[in-house]
Enzyme design. Structure first.
Site, PDB file in Angstrom:
ATOM      1  N   LYS A  10       0.828  -1.203   0.000  1.00  0.00           N
ATOM      2  CA  LYS A  10       0.000   0.000   0.000  1.00  0.00           C
ATOM      3  C   LYS A  10       0.873   1.268   0.000  1.00  0.00           C
ATOM      4  O   LYS A  10       2.086   1.192   0.252  1.00  0.00           O
ATOM      5  CB  LYS A  10      -0.934  -0.030   1.221  1.00  0.00           C
ATOM      6  CG  LYS A  10      -1.952  -1.184   1.190  1.00  0.00           C
ATOM      7  CD  LYS A  10      -2.906  -1.084   2.383  1.00  0.00           C
ATOM      8  CE  LYS A  10      -3.972  -2.164   2.329  1.00  0.00           C
ATOM      9  NZ  LYS A  10      -4.980  -2.001   3.408  1.00  0.00           N
ATOM     10  N   TYR A  50     -12.113  -2.957  -3.482  1.00  0.00           N
ATOM     11  CA  TYR A  50     -12.777  -2.959  -2.174  1.00  0.00           C
ATOM     12  C   TYR A  50     -14.298  -2.875  -2.292  1.00  0.00           C
ATOM     13  O   TYR A  50     -14.958  -2.393  -1.364  1.00  0.00           O
ATOM     14  CB  TYR A  50     -12.238  -1.805  -1.325  1.00  0.00           C
ATOM     15  CG  TYR A  50     -10.812  -2.021  -0.858  1.00  0.00           C
ATOM     16  CD1 TYR A  50     -10.474  -3.134  -0.093  1.00  0.00           C
ATOM     17  CD2 TYR A  50      -9.801  -1.113  -1.169  1.00  0.00           C
ATOM     18  CE1 TYR A  50      -9.166  -3.339   0.349  1.00  0.00           C
ATOM     19  CE2 TYR A  50      -8.488  -1.309  -0.723  1.00  0.00           C
ATOM     20  CZ  TYR A  50      -8.185  -2.424   0.035  1.00  0.00           C
ATOM     21  OH  TYR A  50      -6.894  -2.628   0.478  1.00  0.00           O
ATOM     22  N   PHE A  58     -15.830   3.479   6.678  1.00  0.00           N
ATOM     23  CA  PHE A  58     -14.419   3.759   6.397  1.00  0.00           C
ATOM     24  C   PHE A  58     -14.091   3.758   4.904  1.00  0.00           C
ATOM     25  O   PHE A  58     -12.971   4.085   4.511  1.00  0.00           O
ATOM     26  CB  PHE A  58     -13.515   2.765   7.138  1.00  0.00           C
ATOM     27  CG  PHE A  58     -13.685   1.314   6.734  1.00  0.00           C
ATOM     28  CD1 PHE A  58     -13.083   0.796   5.592  1.00  0.00           C
ATOM     29  CD2 PHE A  58     -14.463   0.457   7.500  1.00  0.00           C
ATOM     30  CE1 PHE A  58     -13.231  -0.543   5.227  1.00  0.00           C
ATOM     31  CE2 PHE A  58     -14.621  -0.882   7.141  1.00  0.00           C
ATOM     32  CZ  PHE A  58     -14.001  -1.370   6.003  1.00  0.00           C
ATOM     33  N   ARG A  86      -1.859 -14.881   3.497  1.00  0.00           N
ATOM     34  CA  ARG A  86      -2.723 -14.307   4.549  1.00  0.00           C
ATOM     35  C   ARG A  86      -2.072 -14.514   5.924  1.00  0.00           C
ATOM     36  O   ARG A  86      -2.098 -13.631   6.774  1.00  0.00           O
ATOM     37  CB  ARG A  86      -4.124 -14.942   4.524  1.00  0.00           C
ATOM     38  CG  ARG A  86      -4.988 -14.536   3.347  1.00  0.00           C
ATOM     39  CD  ARG A  86      -5.370 -13.074   3.301  1.00  0.00           C
ATOM     40  NE  ARG A  86      -6.204 -12.646   4.406  1.00  0.00           N
ATOM     41  CZ  ARG A  86      -6.805 -11.453   4.460  1.00  0.00           C
ATOM     42  NH1 ARG A  86      -6.688 -10.586   3.458  1.00  0.00           N
ATOM     43  NH2 ARG A  86      -7.529 -11.119   5.489  1.00  0.00           N
ATOM     44  N   THR A  92      -6.109  -7.908   9.960  1.00  0.00           N
ATOM     45  CA  THR A  92      -6.352  -6.568   9.414  1.00  0.00           C
ATOM     46  C   THR A  92      -5.882  -5.475  10.365  1.00  0.00           C
ATOM     47  O   THR A  92      -5.223  -4.517   9.948  1.00  0.00           O
ATOM     48  CB  THR A  92      -7.877  -6.391   9.150  1.00  0.00           C
ATOM     49  OG1 THR A  92      -8.340  -7.501   8.386  1.00  0.00           O
ATOM     50  CG2 THR A  92      -8.164  -5.084   8.436  1.00  0.00           C
ATOM     51  N   ARG A 103       2.097  -7.123   9.170  1.00  0.00           N
ATOM     52  CA  ARG A 103       1.321  -6.043   9.803  1.00  0.00           C
ATOM     53  C   ARG A 103       1.729  -5.848  11.264  1.00  0.00           C
ATOM     54  O   ARG A 103       1.767  -4.709  11.750  1.00  0.00           O
ATOM     55  CB  ARG A 103      -0.174  -6.337   9.655  1.00  0.00           C
ATOM     56  CG  ARG A 103      -0.669  -6.071   8.233  1.00  0.00           C
ATOM     57  CD  ARG A 103      -2.033  -6.643   7.975  1.00  0.00           C
ATOM     58  NE  ARG A 103      -2.631  -6.167   6.737  1.00  0.00           N
ATOM     59  CZ  ARG A 103      -3.773  -6.642   6.256  1.00  0.00           C
ATOM     60  NH1 ARG A 103      -4.431  -7.593   6.891  1.00  0.00           N
ATOM     61  NH2 ARG A 103      -4.270  -6.153   5.127  1.00  0.00           N
ATOM     62  N   ASN A 113      -2.109  -0.386   6.989  1.00  0.00           N
ATOM     63  CA  ASN A 113      -1.607  -1.690   7.450  1.00  0.00           C
ATOM     64  C   ASN A 113      -0.699  -2.363   6.414  1.00  0.00           C
ATOM     65  O   ASN A 113      -0.584  -3.576   6.349  1.00  0.00           O
ATOM     66  CB  ASN A 113      -2.769  -2.599   7.898  1.00  0.00           C
ATOM     67  CG  ASN A 113      -3.782  -2.828   6.796  1.00  0.00           C
ATOM     68  OD1 ASN A 113      -3.604  -2.372   5.667  1.00  0.00           O
ATOM     69  ND2 ASN A 113      -4.841  -3.547   7.104  1.00  0.00           N
ATOM     70  N   HIS A 116      -2.046  -5.509   1.148  1.00  0.00           N
ATOM     71  CA  HIS A 116      -3.329  -6.142   0.864  1.00  0.00           C
ATOM     72  C   HIS A 116      -3.029  -7.506   0.272  1.00  0.00           C
ATOM     73  O   HIS A 116      -2.109  -7.639  -0.538  1.00  0.00           O
ATOM     74  CB  HIS A 116      -4.130  -5.329  -0.169  1.00  0.00           C
ATOM     75  CG  HIS A 116      -5.273  -6.128  -0.742  1.00  0.00           C
ATOM     76  ND1 HIS A 116      -6.503  -6.200  -0.138  1.00  0.00           N
ATOM     77  CD2 HIS A 116      -5.339  -6.950  -1.830  1.00  0.00           C
ATOM     78  CE1 HIS A 116      -7.282  -7.021  -0.840  1.00  0.00           C
ATOM     79  NE2 HIS A 116      -6.605  -7.482  -1.869  1.00  0.00           N
ATOM     80  N   GLU A 127      -9.314 -10.148  -8.400  1.00  0.00           N
ATOM     81  CA  GLU A 127      -8.466  -9.003  -8.029  1.00  0.00           C
ATOM     82  C   GLU A 127      -7.234  -8.872  -8.933  1.00  0.00           C
ATOM     83  O   GLU A 127      -6.835  -7.763  -9.284  1.00  0.00           O
ATOM     84  CB  GLU A 127      -8.026  -9.139  -6.564  1.00  0.00           C
ATOM     85  CG  GLU A 127      -9.194  -9.010  -5.596  1.00  0.00           C
ATOM     86  CD  GLU A 127      -8.784  -9.191  -4.135  1.00  0.00           C
ATOM     87  OE1 GLU A 127      -7.580  -9.386  -3.858  1.00  0.00           O
ATOM     88  OE2 GLU A 127      -9.677  -9.136  -3.270  1.00  0.00           O
TER      89      GLU A 127
END
Ligand code: ADP
Length: 156
Positions: A10, A50, A58, A86, A92, A103, A113, A116, A127
């Site tokens: 990110k 998203y 948010f 993951r 998250t 994270r 964070n 993704h 995605e």
């Protein structure tokens, strides 16, 4: 059987100079990077990624943040890669992320964070094509360490 997943670094991960640290973890784990690019996400890419969160409070803040500066997008390939990545990124909310995860080690809040990653194989397929086309994804096999060493010996 190998799977593919989408992994994004990110904006805050790029700005804070964490690209190398994230990629080093993927390489250390033995996963393949099948596609990689730096891009500034468009509003429509971000909203598509998203879309499941579009009614959440948010959501506007998330879209603003994701489109604020460049990200790194990658397709990662390997056996059970969706669940492996993951596990490597952690929960998250960085406060809940297991020690040692990306994270937990690099982030303080949910919006920033760092990464993704797709949460299922079905979502990964959807995605990945928000960011890449088929020609940009290059699958390849790496020799195991022992095969690599045998090749070196044969060269001599
Ligand atoms: P993950 O990224 O772990 O798959 P989600 O799909 O639930 O998590 O959420 C997508 C992203 O939206 C998160 O990574 C986080 O940046 C942001 N987000 C999720 N929940 C919140 C929240 N309650 N407040 C602020 N941002 C959030």
């Amino acid at each position: 059987m190998t799977e593919k997943t989408l992994l994004l670094i990110k904006p805050e991960g790029v700005i804070r100079g964490l690209i190398g640290k994230v990629i080093a973890r993927l390489e250390r784990k033995g996963l393949n990077i099948s596609a990689i690019k730096l891009l500034k996400m468009s509003k429509s890419q971000s909203e598509a990624l998203y879309s499941i969160h579009k009614t959440k409070e948010f959501f506007p803040k998330l879209i603003d943040h994701m489109t604020s500066s460049p990200i790194i997008a990658m397709v990662i390939e390997g056996p059970k890669v969706v669940s492996i990545i993951r596990a490597m990124i952690g929960a998250t909310d960085p406060q809940d992320a297991a020690p040692g995860t990306i994270r937990a080690e690099f982030a303080l809040n949910k919006t920033q964070n760092i990464v993704h990653a797709s949460d299922s194989s079905k979502n990964a397929t959807r995605e990945i094509y928000i960011f890449f086309n088929q020609e940009e994804i290059i699958s390849y096999e790496k020799p195991t360490e022992i095969e690599f060493l045998i090749g070196k010996i044969k060269e001599k």
